[in-house]
Design an enzyme around this catalytic site. Structure first.
Site, PDB file in Angstrom:
ATOM      1  N   SER A  62       0.807  -1.042  -0.071  1.00  0.00           N
ATOM      2  CA  SER A  62       0.259  -0.127  -0.199  1.00  0.00           C
ATOM      3  C   SER A  62       1.092   1.246   0.220  1.00  0.00           C
ATOM      4  O   SER A  62       0.437   2.535  -0.074  1.00  0.00           O
ATOM      5  CB  SER A  62      -0.750  -0.232   1.228  1.00  0.00           C
ATOM      6  OG  SER A  62      -2.552  -0.653   1.321  1.00  0.00           O
ATOM      7  N   LYS A  65       0.372   4.041  -3.000  1.00  0.00           N
ATOM      8  CA  LYS A  65      -0.779   4.859  -2.530  1.00  0.00           C
ATOM      9  C   LYS A  65      -0.094   6.364  -2.693  1.00  0.00           C
ATOM     10  O   LYS A  65      -0.603   7.456  -1.968  1.00  0.00           O
ATOM     11  CB  LYS A  65      -1.395   5.338  -1.559  1.00  0.00           C
ATOM     12  CG  LYS A  65      -2.714   4.111  -1.349  1.00  0.00           C
ATOM     13  CD  LYS A  65      -3.759   3.404  -0.586  1.00  0.00           C
ATOM     14  CE  LYS A  65      -4.573   1.908  -0.684  1.00  0.00           C
ATOM     15  NZ  LYS A  65      -3.967   1.045  -0.096  1.00  0.00           N
ATOM     16  N   SER A 122      -5.457   3.807   4.287  1.00  0.00           N
ATOM     17  CA  SER A 122      -5.556   2.699   3.108  1.00  0.00           C
ATOM     18  C   SER A 122      -6.053   1.942   2.602  1.00  0.00           C
ATOM     19  O   SER A 122      -6.535   1.340   1.968  1.00  0.00           O
ATOM     20  CB  SER A 122      -4.095   1.919   3.829  1.00  0.00           C
ATOM     21  OG  SER A 122      -3.576   1.597   2.704  1.00  0.00           O
ATOM     22  N   LYS A 228       2.640   6.452   4.907  1.00  0.00           N
ATOM     23  CA  LYS A 228       2.529   5.483   4.751  1.00  0.00           C
ATOM     24  C   LYS A 228       2.956   3.929   4.941  1.00  0.00           C
ATOM     25  O   LYS A 228       4.059   3.645   4.296  1.00  0.00           O
ATOM     26  CB  LYS A 228       2.043   5.468   2.822  1.00  0.00           C
ATOM     27  CG  LYS A 228       0.458   4.655   2.220  1.00  0.00           C
ATOM     28  CD  LYS A 228      -0.547   4.914   2.381  1.00  0.00           C
ATOM     29  CE  LYS A 228      -1.879   3.861   2.971  1.00  0.00           C
ATOM     30  NZ  LYS A 228      -1.231   3.202   4.053  1.00  0.00           N
TER      31      LYS A 228
END
Length: 387
Positions: A62, A65, A122, A228
């Site tokens: 993730s 992102k 997320s 993140k």
């Protein structure tokens, strides 16, 4: 025997004298011993403070992102989307698995709410919904992600989706991820979302949804305000974190840690190392005006050249700067139309001939082509002044 004994003593003494000391370089080697890949950079200059297998191509999970959020922030800057605009969720976006905010087909949320879901929770469904709003489809948005990576000069990255869900041919590196984070943090307002530990969506409804940040360091490490996390079975535990202290912002990236505890511990070590050993000297803030430039045949005659990011110089703690030279180089013969944010020059910082920093200068406004009547009046005015 006495001679042999004396020789042995000398050898032992020499070994003790010439044994490498456990200096900062030695300590750096231990910062991410339990990760497949890692990097630590200072944000303003991009200086690499620590690196381990930083160009190895690995699944980013993730952390993907970060690029998704970068394109969202750039779309906001351009005005092609607005924070209070409502975005409709497609059947496809609602079908995303993994981390999500459980959007239903046809459900609408504002860009701000979607961004909150992506940054804090997320949310894969929100990421796809925003990709479809900006580019028309996830595929088109992914094309733009890869194009933007090339524009940033990143060579270890290829995206296949906007979420980081496992798929063949989707990879990045800790170096590339740090550079994406560096670019995203030009939009420092994103930390308003990534730095929150908890928040809510669908408030005042019976479907109120609690968001808890997957990056626990925003709560437990002073100064951390993003960015993140990532996890899949292949990628293991990943994190791109940023923290700011005493005016210095750093970015730490870890790929492939065996647990969240290891991931957070290694990022913490890197942040501690950066803040204990280095400091930045701020020269310009983002948006600082450094020059004015003439515009040919424009509705405005001049535009200002401004910085796109904070400009600083990095030193070891205790070191002083000596002869700093700032050089502004502007484009010649700028002709309308000009868009706000168009590159129109560069700023280079050097010390004793060594380049310390270089950044792009951009136009602070858009300038349309002047109409024939406006150009005619200018010509008449010039003629009158010359007489």
């Amino acid at each position: 025997m006495k001679k042999i004994g004396s020789l042995l003593i000398c050898l032992i003494f020499a070994a003790a004298v010439f044994q490498p000391r456990a200096d900062a370089a030695g300590k750096k080697n231990e910062l991410a011993s339990n990760a497949r890949s890692a990097i630590l950079i200072e944000r303003d200059t991009g200086t690499v403070l620590y690196s381990k297998n930083s160009h190895e191509e690995l699944p980013p999970a993730s952390m993907t992102k970060i690029m998704t959020m970068l394109l969202i922030m750039e779309a906001l800057d351009k005005g092609s989307i607005k924070m209070d605009e409502k975005v409709r969720t497609s059947e496809y976006a609602a079908s995303m698995g993994g981390s999500q905010i459980f959007l239903e087909p046809g459900e609408e949320m504002t860009v701000e709410q979607m961004l909150k879901g992506i940054a804090i929770g997320s949310a894969n469904d929100a990421a796809v919904a925003m990709a479809e709003r900006i580019s028309g489809s996830e595929e088109a948005f992914v094309d733009r992600m890869n194009e933007r990576a090339r524009e940033l000069g990143l060579k270890d990255t290829k995206f296949a989706n906007v979420t980081g869900l496992p798929v063949k041919g989707h990879y990045s590196s800790s170096y590339d991820m740090a550079m994406m984070a560096k670019e995203l943090l030009k939009h420092e307002e994103v930390t308003k979302f990534t730095g929150k530990y908890e928040d809510y969506l669908r408030e005042d409804t019976d479907k109120k949804f609690w968001l808890v940040n997957t990056n626990k360091l925003v709560r437990y490490y002073p100064g951390v305000d993003g960015l993140k996390t990532g996890f899949t079975n292949d990628a293991k535990f990943c994190l791109t974190a940023t923290a700011k202290k005493d005016g210095m912002r750093v970015i730490a990236v870890v790929f492939g840690a065996p647990s969240t505890k290891d991931r957070n511990a290694q990022v913490t070590k890197m942040l501690d190392f950066a803040f204990s050993q280095y400091m930045t000297h701020s020269l310009y803030k983002k948006g600082a005006v450094l020059a004015e430039v003439k515009v040919s045949k424009g509705s405005a005659k001049r535009i200002r050249a401004v910085t796109t990011e904070p400009v600083s110089v990095l030193t070891k703690k205790g070191e002083k700067l000596s002869r700093i030279k700032k050089t502004v180089k502007l484009k010649e013969h700028i002709k309308a139309p000009v868009k706000k944010g168009d590159p129109i020059g560069t700023l280079t910082i050097t010390e004793d001939g060594k380049q310390l920093a270089k950044t792009t200068l951009v136009s602070n406004q858009s300038v349309k082509e002047a109409g024939w009547w406006q150009l005619f009046k200018r010509t008449i005015g010039m003629f009158a002044r010359s007489n």
